[in-house]
Design a protein around this motif. Structure first.
Motif, PDB file in Angstrom:
ATOM      1  N   VAL A 321      12.150  -3.845   1.322  1.00  0.00           N
ATOM      2  CA  VAL A 321      11.418  -3.429   2.523  1.00  0.00           C
ATOM      3  C   VAL A 321      10.174  -2.627   2.148  1.00  0.00           C
ATOM      4  CG1 VAL A 321      11.528  -2.001   4.598  1.00  0.00           C
ATOM      5  CG2 VAL A 321      13.416  -3.499   4.031  1.00  0.00           C
ATOM      6  N   THR A 322      10.305  -1.748   1.155  1.00  0.00           N
ATOM      7  CA  THR A 322       9.152  -0.953   0.739  1.00  0.00           C
ATOM      8  C   THR A 322       8.044  -1.857   0.203  1.00  0.00           C
ATOM      9  OG1 THR A 322      10.638   0.883   0.168  1.00  0.00           O
ATOM     10  CG2 THR A 322       8.398   0.989  -0.675  1.00  0.00           C
ATOM     11  N   CYS A 323       8.396  -2.827  -0.635  1.00  0.00           N
ATOM     12  CA  CYS A 323       7.396  -3.775  -1.160  1.00  0.00           C
ATOM     13  C   CYS A 323       6.701  -4.535  -0.037  1.00  0.00           C
ATOM     14  CB  CYS A 323       8.049  -4.765  -2.103  1.00  0.00           C
ATOM     15  SG  CYS A 323       8.334  -4.162  -3.764  1.00  0.00           S
ATOM     16  N   LEU A 324       7.488  -5.121   0.859  1.00  0.00           N
ATOM     17  CA  LEU A 324       6.905  -5.919   1.938  1.00  0.00           C
ATOM     18  C   LEU A 324       6.011  -5.068   2.836  1.00  0.00           C
ATOM     19  CD1 LEU A 324       9.978  -8.108   2.983  1.00  0.00           C
ATOM     20  CD2 LEU A 324       7.984  -8.831   1.681  1.00  0.00           C
ATOM     21  N   THR A 325       6.423  -3.826   3.092  1.00  0.00           N
ATOM     22  CA  THR A 325       5.614  -2.941   3.938  1.00  0.00           C
ATOM     23  C   THR A 325       4.315  -2.565   3.241  1.00  0.00           C
ATOM     24  OG1 THR A 325       7.676  -2.058   4.873  1.00  0.00           O
ATOM     25  CG2 THR A 325       5.660  -0.827   5.310  1.00  0.00           C
ATOM     26  N   LEU A 326       4.364  -2.385   1.923  1.00  0.00           N
ATOM     27  CA  LEU A 326       3.154  -2.043   1.176  1.00  0.00           C
ATOM     28  C   LEU A 326       2.097  -3.139   1.268  1.00  0.00           C
ATOM     29  CD1 LEU A 326       4.637  -0.408  -2.060  1.00  0.00           C
ATOM     30  CD2 LEU A 326       3.390   0.736  -0.226  1.00  0.00           C
ATOM     31  N   PHE A 327       2.528  -4.400   1.457  1.00  0.00           N
ATOM     32  CA  PHE A 327       1.549  -5.483   1.615  1.00  0.00           C
ATOM     33  C   PHE A 327       0.627  -5.206   2.800  1.00  0.00           C
ATOM     34  CE2 PHE A 327       4.833  -8.778  -0.107  1.00  0.00           C
ATOM     35  CZ  PHE A 327       4.753  -8.189  -1.353  1.00  0.00           C
ATOM     36  N   GLY A 328       1.147  -4.525   3.810  1.00  0.00           N
ATOM     37  CA  GLY A 328       0.337  -4.196   4.978  1.00  0.00           C
ATOM     38  C   GLY A 328      -0.282  -2.816   4.931  1.00  0.00           C
ATOM     39  N   LEU A 329       0.357  -1.878   4.216  1.00  0.00           N
ATOM     40  CA  LEU A 329      -0.115  -0.499   4.199  1.00  0.00           C
ATOM     41  C   LEU A 329      -1.256  -0.252   3.221  1.00  0.00           C
ATOM     42  CD1 LEU A 329       3.236   1.510   4.386  1.00  0.00           C
ATOM     43  CD2 LEU A 329       1.588   1.110   6.219  1.00  0.00           C
ATOM     44  N   ARG A 330      -1.418  -1.083   2.216  1.00  0.00           N
ATOM     45  CA  ARG A 330      -2.445  -0.849   1.211  1.00  0.00           C
ATOM     46  C   ARG A 330      -3.725  -1.647   1.479  1.00  0.00           C
ATOM     47  NH1 ARG A 330      -0.262   2.718   1.224  1.00  0.00           N
ATOM     48  NH2 ARG A 330       1.271   3.671  -0.147  1.00  0.00           N
ATOM     49  N   VAL A 331      -3.847  -2.212   2.684  1.00  0.00           N
ATOM     50  CA  VAL A 331      -5.007  -3.047   3.017  1.00  0.00           C
ATOM     51  C   VAL A 331      -5.590  -2.609   4.360  1.00  0.00           C
ATOM     52  CG1 VAL A 331      -4.128  -5.029   1.725  1.00  0.00           C
ATOM     53  CG2 VAL A 331      -3.542  -4.785   4.141  1.00  0.00           C
ATOM     54  N   ARG A 332      -6.798  -3.119   4.637  1.00  0.00           N
ATOM     55  CA  ARG A 332      -7.501  -2.753   5.874  1.00  0.00           C
ATOM     56  C   ARG A 332      -7.221  -3.710   7.027  1.00  0.00           C
ATOM     57  NH1 ARG A 332      -9.234   2.467   5.100  1.00  0.00           N
ATOM     58  NH2 ARG A 332     -10.292   2.693   3.087  1.00  0.00           N
ATOM     59  N   ASP A 333      -6.968  -5.000   6.732  1.00  0.00           N
ATOM     60  CA  ASP A 333      -6.761  -5.969   7.806  1.00  0.00           C
ATOM     61  C   ASP A 333      -5.774  -7.040   7.355  1.00  0.00           C
ATOM     62  OD1 ASP A 333      -8.179  -7.962   6.275  1.00  0.00           O
ATOM     63  OD2 ASP A 333     -10.063  -7.112   6.991  1.00  0.00           O
ATOM     64  N   HIS A 334      -5.448  -7.945   8.283  1.00  0.00           N
ATOM     65  CA  HIS A 334      -4.418  -8.941   7.976  1.00  0.00           C
ATOM     66  C   HIS A 334      -4.910 -10.007   6.999  1.00  0.00           C
ATOM     67  CE1 HIS A 334      -6.472 -11.083  11.312  1.00  0.00           C
ATOM     68  NE2 HIS A 334      -5.987 -12.188  10.779  1.00  0.00           N
ATOM     69  N   HIS A 335      -6.233 -10.194   6.870  1.00  0.00           N
ATOM     70  CA  HIS A 335      -6.739 -11.127   5.865  1.00  0.00           C
ATOM     71  C   HIS A 335      -6.490 -10.584   4.455  1.00  0.00           C
ATOM     72  CE1 HIS A 335      -8.518 -13.516   9.011  1.00  0.00           C
ATOM     73  NE2 HIS A 335      -9.228 -12.487   9.442  1.00  0.00           N
ATOM     74  N   GLN A 336      -6.763  -9.290   4.268  1.00  0.00           N
ATOM     75  CA  GLN A 336      -6.459  -8.656   2.985  1.00  0.00           C
ATOM     76  C   GLN A 336      -4.950  -8.631   2.737  1.00  0.00           C
ATOM     77  OE1 GLN A 336      -8.041  -4.666   2.560  1.00  0.00           O
ATOM     78  NE2 GLN A 336      -9.521  -5.338   1.059  1.00  0.00           N
ATOM     79  N   ALA A 337      -4.178  -8.419   3.800  1.00  0.00           N
ATOM     80  CA  ALA A 337      -2.717  -8.402   3.656  1.00  0.00           C
ATOM     81  C   ALA A 337      -2.209  -9.743   3.145  1.00  0.00           C
ATOM     82  CB  ALA A 337      -2.049  -8.061   4.994  1.00  0.00           C
ATOM     83  N   SER A 338      -2.814 -10.818   3.634  1.00  0.00           N
ATOM     84  CA  SER A 338      -2.431 -12.152   3.177  1.00  0.00           C
ATOM     85  C   SER A 338      -2.741 -12.327   1.694  1.00  0.00           C
ATOM     86  CB  SER A 338      -3.171 -13.206   4.004  1.00  0.00           C
ATOM     87  OG  SER A 338      -2.842 -14.504   3.576  1.00  0.00           O
ATOM     88  N   ALA A 339      -3.913 -11.831   1.253  1.00  0.00           N
ATOM     89  CA  ALA A 339      -4.297 -11.956  -0.153  1.00  0.00           C
ATOM     90  C   ALA A 339      -3.383 -11.134  -1.057  1.00  0.00           C
ATOM     91  CB  ALA A 339      -5.749 -11.517  -0.326  1.00  0.00           C
TER      92      ALA A 339
END
Length: 397
Positions: A321-339
């Motif tokens: 859960v921490t890893c998956l959440t970091l995909f969204g917390l360490r970026v500015r938008d959902h395009h960066q989250a996808s990358a």
């Protein structure tokens, strides 16, 4: 300030609830088609006269697909949109389940490849979708998503062998039944597909700046990789490890179920904790230490294996859960989250797939599971560093 009528608010609430259900149905399809294979792998091996090496490759193929296909998912998103790409991923999983259970050798391999490709795409794209549509509840949504994956993985492992004994279709029924679950998810996703098409822009967004040169991205990716190594190595090899110290097959199976069940509870509790913390360094430290305790216990006190698997299960659930959440917390938008999601899962599953292979190879060389457990303990210790670094509050620029 804009105001909305009760009918508009009700419609929005209904659509949001339907979207969350759709996400959870996607999650339900992301592990069950894989974990259902293990309990009937021997039947499949006998049916096709597969060698041990071929059977091992068949088992590892989805993980290898996760690593190789993940980088393509952001490209698909820019070309098609999140909803359309996720719909396509579900179609691949459904087709793969049918083809894999066809009873032909070609179908077995082709179906497994399709399942792996579909799951790899959905793995990457769910977190960006959550960041875009549930920004205030992202941690809770990711926790529910991870818990659903883990719960269905455990359920598929448990029912696969009994299903194979019900009819003359044996393993074909055990593997093919998951087509129905994928079909339910496809049908539930159709309204969101139409909604996305009706509001789609004619201009595709520009590709985000590459995250592969970012130190934060590598820290998140290595955190993902190291927890994946431990999780999949235990899933694949714990029964053999247990047998080497006199623990029977039924007991080791119960231990693995407890390992996965505890991980589900940890998924949900971690999702709640993330919202209350300033950053994720403490969570990264705790989940990594729990895995360290579990691996050290299995190494030095194997008679208490259930206790150590509970520790490892808590660490595994918190880590995911921490890893998956970091995909969204360490970026500015959902395009960066996808990358970032694509990079982390490419690196994570690429190295993660090597864990079971190395553990088996070390056992064949040394004739003992001790060296393999030392490898897992070292990976867990290294995870502490990357988890704490990835947990500090920073953004990819």
């Amino acid at each position: 300030m804009a105001t909305y009528s009760p009918a508009v608010r009700a419609g929005t609430s209904l659509f949001t609830s339907s979207l969350l259900i759709g996400i959870l149905l996607i999650a339900a399809n992301l592990r069950a088609p894989i974990t259902s294979l293990g309990p009937v792998l021997e039947q499949v091996q006998q049916h096709f006269a597969l060698s041990a090496a071929a059977a091992g490759l068949l088992n590892a193929l989805p993980l290898l697909m996760f690593a190789s296909a993940s980088p393509l998912a952001p490209w698909l998103t820019r070309r098609l949109g999140l909803e359309q790409a996720l719909f396509g991923a579900l179609c691949l999983i459904a087709a793969g389940c049918l083809i894999r259970s066809s009873g032909t050798l070609t179908g077995l391999w082709a179906g497994t490849l399709l399942i792996g490709a579909g799951i790899a795409t959905a793995n990457v794209l769910v977190v960006p979708l959550v960041k875009r549509d549930f920004p205030a509840q992202a941690a809770l949504c990711v926790g529910l998503y991870a818990a659903t994956m883990a719960l269905m993985a455990a359920l598929a492992s448990g029912v696969s062998a009994p299903l194979s004994a019900l009819t003359g279709y044996t393993w074909k029924l055990s593997l093919g039944v998951w087509f129905a679950l994928a079909l339910v998810a496809i049908l539930c996703w159709l309204p969101h597909l139409r909604q996305a098409r009706s509001g789609a822009s004619a201009v595709a967004p520009p590709p985000p700046k590459s995250v592969w040169g970012s130190a934060i991205a590598w820290q998140v990716s290595m955190f993902m990789a190291l927890q994946t190594v431990t999780f999949y190595t235990l899933i694949d090899w714990y029964p053999a490890m247990a047998a080497s110290v006199g623990i029977g097959a039924s007991e080791s199976g119960a231990h693995l179920f407890a390992y996965q069940a505890v991980a589900v509870l940890a998924n949900l509790s971690t999702a709640v904790a993330i919202k209350r913390l300033q950053d994720q360094r403490l969570l990264g430290l705790i989940c990594s230490l729990a895995i360290v305790v579990g691996m050290a216990g299995l190494l030095w006190a194997p008679s208490l294996a259930l206790v150590w698997l509970v520790f490892a299960g808590v660490g595994a659930g918190m880590s995911m859960v921490t890893c998956l959440t970091l995909f969204g917390l360490r970026v500015r938008d959902h395009h960066q989250a996808s990358a970032l999601s694509a990079m982390a899962q490419c690196v994570g599953y690429g190295l993660g797939a090597a864990g079971p292979f190395l553990a088996g190879w070390l056992h064949s060389v040394y004739g003992s599971w001790q060296v393999s457990l030392w490898m897992l303990l070292a990976a867990a210790c290294l995870q502490i560093f990357f988890a704490v670094m990835a947990g500090s509050r920073r953004f990819i620029e």
